[in-house]
Design a protein around this motif. Structure first.
Motif, PDB file in Angstrom:
ATOM      1  N   LEU A  77       0.822  -1.207   0.000  1.00  0.00           N
ATOM      2  CA  LEU A  77       0.000   0.000   0.000  1.00  0.00           C
ATOM      3  C   LEU A  77       0.859   1.262   0.000  1.00  0.00           C
ATOM      4  O   LEU A  77       0.550   2.243  -0.675  1.00  0.00           O
ATOM      5  N   LYS A  78       1.961   1.228   0.734  1.00  0.00           N
ATOM      6  CA  LYS A  78       2.843   2.397   0.786  1.00  0.00           C
ATOM      7  C   LYS A  78       3.466   2.649  -0.585  1.00  0.00           C
ATOM      8  O   LYS A  78       3.568   3.797  -1.031  1.00  0.00           O
ATOM      9  N   GLU A  79       3.875   1.592  -1.273  1.00  0.00           N
ATOM     10  CA  GLU A  79       4.460   1.747  -2.604  1.00  0.00           C
ATOM     11  C   GLU A  79       3.436   2.305  -3.594  1.00  0.00           C
ATOM     12  O   GLU A  79       3.771   3.137  -4.440  1.00  0.00           O
ATOM     13  N   LEU A  80       2.208   1.845  -3.486  1.00  0.00           N
ATOM     14  CA  LEU A  80       1.159   2.335  -4.385  1.00  0.00           C
ATOM     15  C   LEU A  80       0.874   3.820  -4.133  1.00  0.00           C
ATOM     16  O   LEU A  80       0.750   4.604  -5.077  1.00  0.00           O
ATOM     17  N   VAL A  81       0.794   4.198  -2.875  1.00  0.00           N
ATOM     18  CA  VAL A  81       0.539   5.603  -2.547  1.00  0.00           C
ATOM     19  C   VAL A  81       1.673   6.493  -3.035  1.00  0.00           C
ATOM     20  O   VAL A  81       1.447   7.627  -3.483  1.00  0.00           O
ATOM     21  N   HIS A  82       2.887   5.982  -3.012  1.00  0.00           N
ATOM     22  CA  HIS A  82       4.029   6.787  -3.446  1.00  0.00           C
ATOM     23  C   HIS A  82       4.097   6.958  -4.962  1.00  0.00           C
ATOM     24  O   HIS A  82       4.968   7.680  -5.465  1.00  0.00           O
ATOM     25  N   LEU A  83       3.181   6.322  -5.686  1.00  0.00           N
ATOM     26  CA  LEU A  83       3.059   6.600  -7.118  1.00  0.00           C
ATOM     27  C   LEU A  83       2.437   7.975  -7.381  1.00  0.00           C
ATOM     28  O   LEU A  83       2.577   8.528  -8.469  1.00  0.00           O
ATOM     29  N   GLU A 112       4.095  14.348  -7.027  1.00  0.00           N
ATOM     30  CA  GLU A 112       4.168  15.525  -6.162  1.00  0.00           C
ATOM     31  C   GLU A 112       3.303  16.653  -6.703  1.00  0.00           C
ATOM     32  O   GLU A 112       2.676  17.411  -5.959  1.00  0.00           O
ATOM     33  N   ASP A 113       3.238  16.714  -8.026  1.00  0.00           N
ATOM     34  CA  ASP A 113       2.484  17.758  -8.721  1.00  0.00           C
ATOM     35  C   ASP A 113       0.998  17.743  -8.378  1.00  0.00           C
ATOM     36  O   ASP A 113       0.301  18.747  -8.486  1.00  0.00           O
ATOM     37  N   TRP A 114       0.479  16.570  -7.976  1.00  0.00           N
ATOM     38  CA  TRP A 114      -0.942  16.433  -7.648  1.00  0.00           C
ATOM     39  C   TRP A 114      -1.219  16.675  -6.169  1.00  0.00           C
ATOM     40  O   TRP A 114      -2.364  16.537  -5.727  1.00  0.00           O
ATOM     41  N   LEU A 115      -0.195  17.000  -5.418  1.00  0.00           N
ATOM     42  CA  LEU A 115      -0.336  17.114  -3.966  1.00  0.00           C
ATOM     43  C   LEU A 115      -0.169  18.540  -3.462  1.00  0.00           C
ATOM     44  O   LEU A 115      -0.111  18.772  -2.264  1.00  0.00           O
ATOM     45  N   GLN A 116      -0.106  19.482  -4.410  1.00  0.00           N
ATOM     46  CA  GLN A 116      -0.002  20.899  -4.026  1.00  0.00           C
ATOM     47  C   GLN A 116      -1.409  21.488  -3.998  1.00  0.00           C
ATOM     48  O   GLN A 116      -1.829  22.189  -4.909  1.00  0.00           O
ATOM     49  N   TRP A 117      -2.152  21.191  -2.944  1.00  0.00           N
ATOM     50  CA  TRP A 117      -3.557  21.576  -2.876  1.00  0.00           C
ATOM     51  C   TRP A 117      -3.705  23.039  -2.497  1.00  0.00           C
ATOM     52  O   TRP A 117      -2.875  23.606  -1.781  1.00  0.00           O
ATOM     53  N   GLU A 118      -4.789  23.614  -2.982  1.00  0.00           N
ATOM     54  CA  GLU A 118      -4.969  25.063  -2.896  1.00  0.00           C
ATOM     55  C   GLU A 118      -4.970  25.603  -1.478  1.00  0.00           C
ATOM     56  O   GLU A 118      -4.414  26.651  -1.204  1.00  0.00           O
ATOM     57  N   ASN A 119      -5.601  24.892  -0.551  1.00  0.00           N
ATOM     58  CA  ASN A 119      -5.702  25.453   0.799  1.00  0.00           C
ATOM     59  C   ASN A 119      -4.361  25.499   1.533  1.00  0.00           C
ATOM     60  O   ASN A 119      -4.180  26.306   2.445  1.00  0.00           O
ATOM     61  N   GLY A 120      -3.414  24.645   1.095  1.00  0.00           N
ATOM     62  CA  GLY A 120      -2.071  24.699   1.648  1.00  0.00           C
ATOM     63  C   GLY A 120      -1.959  24.361   3.122  1.00  0.00           C
ATOM     64  O   GLY A 120      -0.911  24.565   3.736  1.00  0.00           O
ATOM     65  N   GLU A 121      -3.035  23.840   3.713  1.00  0.00           N
ATOM     66  CA  GLU A 121      -3.027  23.565   5.150  1.00  0.00           C
ATOM     67  C   GLU A 121      -2.400  22.206   5.469  1.00  0.00           C
ATOM     68  O   GLU A 121      -2.156  21.895   6.630  1.00  0.00           O
ATOM     69  N   ILE A 122      -2.163  21.414   4.459  1.00  0.00           N
ATOM     70  CA  ILE A 122      -1.615  20.080   4.659  1.00  0.00           C
ATOM     71  C   ILE A 122      -0.522  19.850   3.620  1.00  0.00           C
ATOM     72  O   ILE A 122      -0.691  20.194   2.446  1.00  0.00           O
ATOM     73  N   THR A 123       0.608  19.325   4.035  1.00  0.00           N
ATOM     74  CA  THR A 123       1.733  19.136   3.120  1.00  0.00           C
ATOM     75  C   THR A 123       1.520  17.899   2.254  1.00  0.00           C
ATOM     76  O   THR A 123       0.674  17.049   2.550  1.00  0.00           O
ATOM     77  N   SER A 124       2.331  17.795   1.212  1.00  0.00           N
ATOM     78  CA  SER A 124       2.201  16.650   0.307  1.00  0.00           C
ATOM     79  C   SER A 124       2.491  15.339   1.038  1.00  0.00           C
ATOM     80  O   SER A 124       1.828  14.325   0.797  1.00  0.00           O
ATOM     81  N   GLU A 125       3.456  15.354   1.941  1.00  0.00           N
ATOM     82  CA  GLU A 125       3.758  14.137   2.704  1.00  0.00           C
ATOM     83  C   GLU A 125       2.602  13.762   3.629  1.00  0.00           C
ATOM     84  O   GLU A 125       2.284  12.588   3.805  1.00  0.00           O
ATOM     85  N   GLU A 126       1.963  14.764   4.210  1.00  0.00           N
ATOM     86  CA  GLU A 126       0.814  14.503   5.084  1.00  0.00           C
ATOM     87  C   GLU A 126      -0.360  13.949   4.277  1.00  0.00           C
ATOM     88  O   GLU A 126      -1.085  13.071   4.755  1.00  0.00           O
ATOM     89  N   ILE A 127      -0.553  14.448   3.057  1.00  0.00           N
ATOM     90  CA  ILE A 127      -1.629  13.937   2.199  1.00  0.00           C
ATOM     91  C   ILE A 127      -1.384  12.466   1.879  1.00  0.00           C
ATOM     92  O   ILE A 127      -2.281  11.615   2.027  1.00  0.00           O
ATOM     93  N   LYS A 128      -0.172  12.146   1.457  1.00  0.00           N
ATOM     94  CA  LYS A 128       0.155  10.747   1.151  1.00  0.00           C
ATOM     95  C   LYS A 128      -0.002   9.863   2.385  1.00  0.00           C
ATOM     96  O   LYS A 128      -0.446   8.717   2.284  1.00  0.00           O
TER      97      LYS A 128
END
Length: 263
Positions: A209-215, A218-234
């Motif tokens: 599951l961790k390997e799949l999530v790491h697919l 990064e470009d899809w994890l820069q969310w507009e509200n900016g309240e959560i980092t890309s690593e936190e989203i993953k």
């Protein structure tokens, strides 16, 4: 688990919109000379739909289910400027960068439960998958299944992981039994749920599951509200899947109970 990264292609030619999709997917040709059904980051639910498509499709592939190849599809700045339709032009403009493509199955027809058959083991595998990824969109009204070369193929997992549209309740969703499985088009044929449950819970684990999530790019994890980092989203996606797998007996029972009401 040997999970290779997806190939990345560059979109060369926009062929036609696929109007049956609510998010205006399109048929396009890439620089590898293959055609793809493109899902755009500028549409509807944006990158969240692409993340759901990516995770749902690649979990299905890992479990041995037939899914068209997924690729990252790059759209450059100049692409679509000559498009006459303003709605499509705006969609392409807001989709510059990395999008997602599914290999186009030329000549495929939509699965119709009233006409087409499905093996009970395969049906059970698909139902289990959709309960696991909380896919709300494999119903009689919209099967998201294709018949291609006499085989059944799974497409369109963008409506999965619906917890990410109300991010705060992901833990509750992870352990939920998923009542909407009662509307699944293949539920009447899913007679081998116990067998599939044993197989899939053995195949899946936190490492996979961790390997799949790491697919997820990064470009899809820069969310507009900016309240959560890309690593936190993953991290949330991973823990959602891990917790859901650990509590998979919940949705197995829900599925079996829903089947009983059909018989």
């Amino acid at each position: 688990m040997n999970q290779n990264n997806l190939r990345t292609v560059t979109v060369m030619r926009y062929i036609t919109p696929l109007r049956e999709g609510g998010s205006l997917p399109a048929l396009a040709e890439a620089d590898d000379d293959f055609k793809y059904v493109l899902k755009f980051r500028g549409a509807g639910h944006g990158v969240k739909a692409l993340i759901a498509e990516l995770l749902g499709g690649e979990i299905a592939r890992f479990l041995g289910l037939p899914v068209p190849e997924l690729v990252f599809a790059n759209l450059d700045e100049a692409f679509g400027r000559m498009e006459g339709d303003e709605e499509i032009q705006d969609l392409l403009k807001f989709s510059q960068g990395l999008n997602l493509g599914l290999h186009y199955l030329s000549g495929a027809i939509t699965y119709d439960a009233a006409v087409n058959d499905c093996d009970e083991l395969l049906a059970s595998k698909i139902v289990w998958l959709d309960a696991f990824i909380t896919n709300v969109d494999r119903t009689f009204r919209n099967t998201n299944l294709l018949i291609w070369h006499k085989e059944l193929w799974l497409i369109d997992h963008g409506a999965s992981f619906y917890f990410h549209h109300s991010w705060d309740n992901w833990k509750a969703n992870a352990v939920s039994p998923f009542a909407l499985i009662k509307d699944h088009v293949l539920l009447p044929k899913a007679t081998k749920m116990e067998e599939v449950h044993a197989e899939f819970t053995q195949k899946l684990n936190d490492t996979v599951l961790k390997e799949l999530v790491h697919l997820i790019p990064e470009d899809w994890l820069q969310w507009e509200n900016g309240e959560i980092t890309s690593e936190e989203i993953k991290d949330v996606y991973f823990h959602f899947l891990s917790l859901r797998l650990a509590n998979s007996d919940n949705f197995l029972k829900q599925t079996q109970d829903a089947r009983k009401t059909l018989i």
